[in-house]
Design a protein around this motif. Structure first.
Motif, PDB file in Angstrom:
ATOM      1  N   ASN A  61      56.100  38.743  15.786  1.00 16.93           N
ATOM      2  CA  ASN A  61      56.924  37.240  15.700  1.00 16.93           C
ATOM      3  C   ASN A  61      55.803  36.182  15.623  1.00 16.93           C
ATOM      4  O   ASN A  61      54.870  36.415  16.670  1.00 16.93           O
ATOM      5  CB  ASN A  61      57.918  37.502  16.890  1.00 16.93           C
ATOM      6  CG  ASN A  61      58.861  36.211  17.021  1.00 16.93           C
ATOM      7  OD1 ASN A  61      58.633  34.994  16.421  1.00 16.93           O
ATOM      8  ND2 ASN A  61      59.998  36.199  17.752  1.00 16.93           N
ATOM      9  N   THR A  63      57.021  32.913  15.832  1.00 20.59           N
ATOM     10  CA  THR A  63      57.851  31.939  16.160  1.00 20.59           C
ATOM     11  C   THR A  63      57.073  31.096  17.250  1.00 20.59           C
ATOM     12  O   THR A  63      56.447  31.753  18.213  1.00 20.59           O
ATOM     13  CB  THR A  63      59.185  32.144  16.834  1.00 20.59           C
ATOM     14  OG1 THR A  63      59.827  32.991  15.839  1.00 20.59           O
ATOM     15  CG2 THR A  63      60.027  30.786  17.111  1.00 20.59           C
ATOM     16  N   TYR A  66      56.164  32.192  21.240  1.00 20.74           N
ATOM     17  CA  TYR A  66      56.083  33.920  21.588  1.00 20.74           C
ATOM     18  C   TYR A  66      54.651  34.341  21.832  1.00 20.74           C
ATOM     19  O   TYR A  66      53.902  33.623  21.614  1.00 20.74           O
ATOM     20  CB  TYR A  66      56.434  34.409  19.970  1.00 20.74           C
ATOM     21  CG  TYR A  66      56.594  36.003  20.211  1.00 20.74           C
ATOM     22  CD1 TYR A  66      57.408  36.907  20.460  1.00 20.74           C
ATOM     23  CD2 TYR A  66      54.975  36.598  19.741  1.00 20.74           C
ATOM     24  CE1 TYR A  66      57.317  38.128  20.777  1.00 20.74           C
ATOM     25  CE2 TYR A  66      54.670  37.936  19.706  1.00 20.74           C
ATOM     26  CZ  TYR A  66      56.085  38.911  20.289  1.00 20.74           C
ATOM     27  OH  TYR A  66      55.971  40.134  20.341  1.00 20.74           O
ATOM     28  N   LEU A 101      57.543  37.271  11.477  1.00 22.76           N
ATOM     29  CA  LEU A 101      58.983  36.649  11.631  1.00 22.76           C
ATOM     30  C   LEU A 101      58.729  35.416  12.281  1.00 22.76           C
ATOM     31  O   LEU A 101      58.075  35.207  13.293  1.00 22.76           O
ATOM     32  CB  LEU A 101      59.730  37.538  12.546  1.00 22.76           C
ATOM     33  CG  LEU A 101      61.417  37.156  12.820  1.00 22.76           C
ATOM     34  CD1 LEU A 101      62.194  38.487  12.879  1.00 22.76           C
ATOM     35  CD2 LEU A 101      61.317  36.246  14.148  1.00 22.76           C
ATOM     36  N   SER A 102      59.447  34.343  11.483  1.00 20.36           N
ATOM     37  CA  SER A 102      59.495  32.980  12.192  1.00 20.36           C
ATOM     38  C   SER A 102      60.805  32.554  12.140  1.00 20.36           C
ATOM     39  O   SER A 102      61.566  32.224  11.006  1.00 20.36           O
ATOM     40  CB  SER A 102      58.317  32.046  11.121  1.00 20.36           C
ATOM     41  OG  SER A 102      58.478  30.848  11.957  1.00 20.36           O
ATOM     42  N   ASP A 107      63.390  35.315   8.650  1.00 23.38           N
ATOM     43  CA  ASP A 107      63.804  36.296   9.582  1.00 23.38           C
ATOM     44  C   ASP A 107      65.019  36.911   8.978  1.00 23.38           C
ATOM     45  O   ASP A 107      65.225  37.155   7.977  1.00 23.38           O
ATOM     46  CB  ASP A 107      64.340  35.458  10.908  1.00 23.38           C
ATOM     47  CG  ASP A 107      65.305  34.335  10.521  1.00 23.38           C
ATOM     48  OD1 ASP A 107      66.200  34.607   9.680  1.00 23.38           O
ATOM     49  OD2 ASP A 107      65.627  33.294  11.463  1.00 23.38           O
TER      50      ASP A 107
END
Length: 324
Positions: A61, A63, A66, A101-102, A107
């Motif tokens: 991840n 994001t 995170y 994953l953002s 996502d």
């Protein structure tokens, strides 16, 4: 007016060596050093009796905010550009969907013509795992649905999401000027990363300072307004277009579908610099990149198609050093 597709590929112009044999061939390491036969770099079970068998993994991840759970103290990722850190690109390849994953960009809520792509790749006897997808795809907009007449890339599709990786190394067959050398780009990328001896070390550990990967995510469109001629050379950086500006930087590992949350990579730790945004790019941009790959001295044909995406790394196997 749309940018005209330039079919002239980027060729290697400055041989770094005087001989014709590839100095990087077979440089991918399997053991901890030349005197050992220990299989150090073989994939390992991530956990044995509850004990982690490898350091931090990718892709994670990314994001903003995170952090993983592995204490990566003393393993700070490269936060400057790779060029400023003395690294050069040694390969380019891409994955079907994304490995990172953002949230809100790529996502589990993303979309695309994934069933068509999956069937096509499986029909070519290539079992390819689809990762996450971007939010751009619109089946009512022809730029996402009109297929492109691909000349150089293999098995690619308009409307699909791809995560492009540019592995960089301080041990590549490169020159300081940045001119593409004869043997700079290699497939497999490990040969390029470990080309020159005596630079990358496990003891003292410096892999995260000498090896880095740029990652950028694209949805392909059939629209020349999104043509970029130099994807081969590296990620797009344009502050006005928010390209390559919102970056996650952390230490992790090599990826691919031979790894999972059960089997981990031992090619770790390395730096990752990942663009959190998803961008539109023309199919012709990708095809130009493939044309560039085809004229390199080393045979890059195994990277002209999308590779499968590793499943998202669980937080217990991700580093806690994600930089904003």
């Amino acid at each position: 007016s749309p940018v005209v597709y330039d079919p002239a590929p980027v060729g290697p112009t400055t041989p770094a060596v005087s001989h014709d044999e590839n100095p990087c061939h077979g440089k991918k390491p399997y053991h901890s050093n030349a005197a050992q036969d220990d299989g150090y770099f073989n994939n390992v079970q991530c956990l044995v009796d509850g004990v982690k068998q490898s350091l931090e993994q990718s892709g994670t991840n990314v994001t903003k905010g995170y952090k993983g759970e592995i204490d990566a103290s003393g393993r700070t990722p490269i936060t400057t550009t790779y060029k400023e850190a003395g690294l050069c690109p040694v390969n380019v390849h891409w994955h079907l969907g994304t490995e990172h994953l953002s949230v809100g960009e790529y996502d589990e809520h993303g979309k695309g013509p994934h069933e068509h792509s999956r069937r096509s790749l499986q029909a070519a006897d290539k079992k390819v795992r689809l990762g996450y997808q971007c939010m751009h795809y619109d089946d009512k907009d022809t730029k996402f649905t009109t297929e492109y007449d691909w000349k150089h890339c293999v098995g690619m599709h308009v409307g699909q999401t791809y995560e492009v990786h540019w592995p960089h190394s301080g041990a590549g067959e490169c020159v300081p000027s940045g001119t593409v050398t004869k043997w700079q780009y290699q497939t497999p990328f490990y040969d390029g990363v470990f080309c020159n001896d005596g630079i990358i070390s496990l003891d003292p550990l410096n892999t995260f300072e000498k090896i880095g990967v740029q990652a950028q995510v694209f949805t392909i469109v059939n629209d020349e307004d999104y043509y970029y001629p130099d994807l081969f050379r590296g990620m797009l950086v344009d502050e006005g277009k928010h390209q390559g500006t919102d970056m996650a930087k952390y230490t992790g590992s090599t990826t691919g579908t031979s790894r999972s949350n059960e089997m981990c990579s031992r090619y770790t730790p390395i730096t990752w610099q990942v663009d959190r945004k998803c961008h539109l790019v023309s199919a012709s941009s990708f095809d130009k990149m493939c044309a560039d790959m085809k004229v390199q001295a080393d045979d890059m044909s195994d990277d002209l198609h999308a590779h499968g995406s590793r499943e998202l790394v669980a937080s217990q196997f991700a580093a806690d050093n994600h930089q904003k």
